[in-house]
Scaffold this active site. Structure first.
Site, mmCIF file in Angstrom:
data_model
loop_
_atom_site.group_PDB
_atom_site.id
_atom_site.type_symbol
_atom_site.label_atom_id
_atom_site.label_comp_id
_atom_site.label_asym_id
_atom_site.label_seq_id
_atom_site.Cartn_x
_atom_site.Cartn_y
_atom_site.Cartn_z
ATOM 1 N N ASP A 198 -7.622 -30.286 -1.960
ATOM 2 C CA ASP A 198 -6.378 -30.918 -2.012
ATOM 3 C C ASP A 198 -4.568 -30.466 -2.268
ATOM 4 O O ASP A 198 -4.598 -30.262 -3.153
ATOM 5 C CB ASP A 198 -6.196 -32.265 -2.077
ATOM 6 C CG ASP A 198 -4.811 -33.979 -1.322
ATOM 7 O OD1 ASP A 198 -4.553 -33.393 -0.459
ATOM 8 O OD2 ASP A 198 -5.291 -34.992 -1.976
ATOM 9 N N ASN A 246 -7.217 -37.908 8.253
ATOM 10 C CA ASN A 246 -6.984 -37.040 8.591
ATOM 11 C C ASN A 246 -6.051 -36.530 9.959
ATOM 12 O O ASN A 246 -4.960 -36.404 10.711
ATOM 13 C CB ASN A 246 -6.946 -35.680 8.032
ATOM 14 C CG ASN A 246 -7.114 -35.061 6.937
ATOM 15 O OD1 ASN A 246 -8.438 -34.902 6.361
ATOM 16 N ND2 ASN A 246 -6.409 -35.570 5.868
#
Ligand code: IPE
Ligand code: IPE
Ligand code: MG
Length: 247
Positions: free
Chosen positions: A25, A73
């Site tokens: 991330d 996502n």
């Protein structure tokens, strides 16, 4: 119980856990800091993955599970999602071409059916052709969600019951684990999340029951082998009790 796979050949005094999982991330923030489009961050993140996977292999890690794209996502812009998918395709094409050099075994966790036929084909090819390598296994989580994984396992088990092949009361944790994408892979010893966020974001919900977590503010594209070493060093100072009492 054997917690460690083997001694780290580069720093022999430090044992290496068998299975490390990483939530890759911070790509977007890395790009933003540099005034670049988010996609530039994903490109840099893919390079970081390449370096970390090689390093993981060199220290004798058995399993490296990486969160590359979550079931959530898809909420991002079409432009960003397509850029990520293109990068994944390119990465897999190159991984297939360089397979004999890198000797990494590939596995994919997630519902690949929503990905492009091209990407599905490359994933299948990468998994099939790399089966023969005995070193590190990289589990690539693509369109992966922990809840989705558990739900699918529950549906599969329910189907077995309806078909008369299983009995609800007899289901064990080990059998349930075998219905997950991660069937046959030991639970992660250490889960690393860079980027400063302190949450799991739907990653390995079942498998992380007794994993050790390591959080760092470093953004994924800036993550280095040294950061991985720091995480392993932190792990090596933990006392894993699994609910018991340390002797
Ligand atoms: C991780 O980086 C990559 C994916 C989730 C695909 P992000 O894109 O989430 O980066 P930040 O969190 O916005 O910085
Ligand atoms: C988790 O990161 C998913 C991946 C790294 C692939 P996100 O950026 O999607 O997580 P949130 O939205 O910050 O929880
Ligand atoms: Mg993020």
């Amino acid at each position: 119980m054997r917690l460690f796979q083997k001694k780290n050949p580069q720093t022999p005094e430090r044992p290496v856990p068998a299975h490390i999982a990483i939530i890759m991330d911070g790509n977007g923030r890395w790009a933003k800091k540099r005034g670049l489009p988010r996609t530039a961050g994903h490109k840099a993140g893919a390079e970081t993955f390449r370096r970390i996977a090689n390093y993981a292999k060199s220290i004798g890690l058995k399993y490296l599970t990486v969160y590359a794209f979550s079931t959530e996502n898809w909420k991002r812009s079409e432009e960003e999602v397509s850029a990520i998918m293109e990068l994944l395709e390119r990465y897999l094409r190159e991984a297939i071409a360089d397979m004999d050099k890198n000797q990494v075994r590939f596995c994919f966790f997630g519902d690949l059916s929503r990905l492009s036929p091209q990407l599905q084909q490359e994933a299948a090819l990468a998994a099939e052709r790399s089966k023969k390598y005995a070193g590190v296994q990289v589990n690539f989580c693509l369109n992966y969600g922990g809840r989705d994984e558990i739900l699918r396992a529950a549906r599969r088990f329910a189907r077995q019951c309806v078909d008369g092949q299983a009995v609800p009361e007899e289901l064990t944790q080990a059998q349930f684990s075998d219905l997950l994408y991660s069937a046959g892979v030991p639970d992660p010893d250490l889960i690393i999340r860079p980027s400063g966020e302190i949450r799991t974001s739907n990653f390995l919900l079942w498998q992380s029951a007794y994993s050790e977590y390591y959080f760092t503010d470093t953004l994924w594209p800036d993550f280095t082998a040294r950061d991985l070493e720091k995480a392993i060093a932190s792990y090596n100072h933990r006392s894993r009790r699994y609910g018991g009492v340390k002797k």
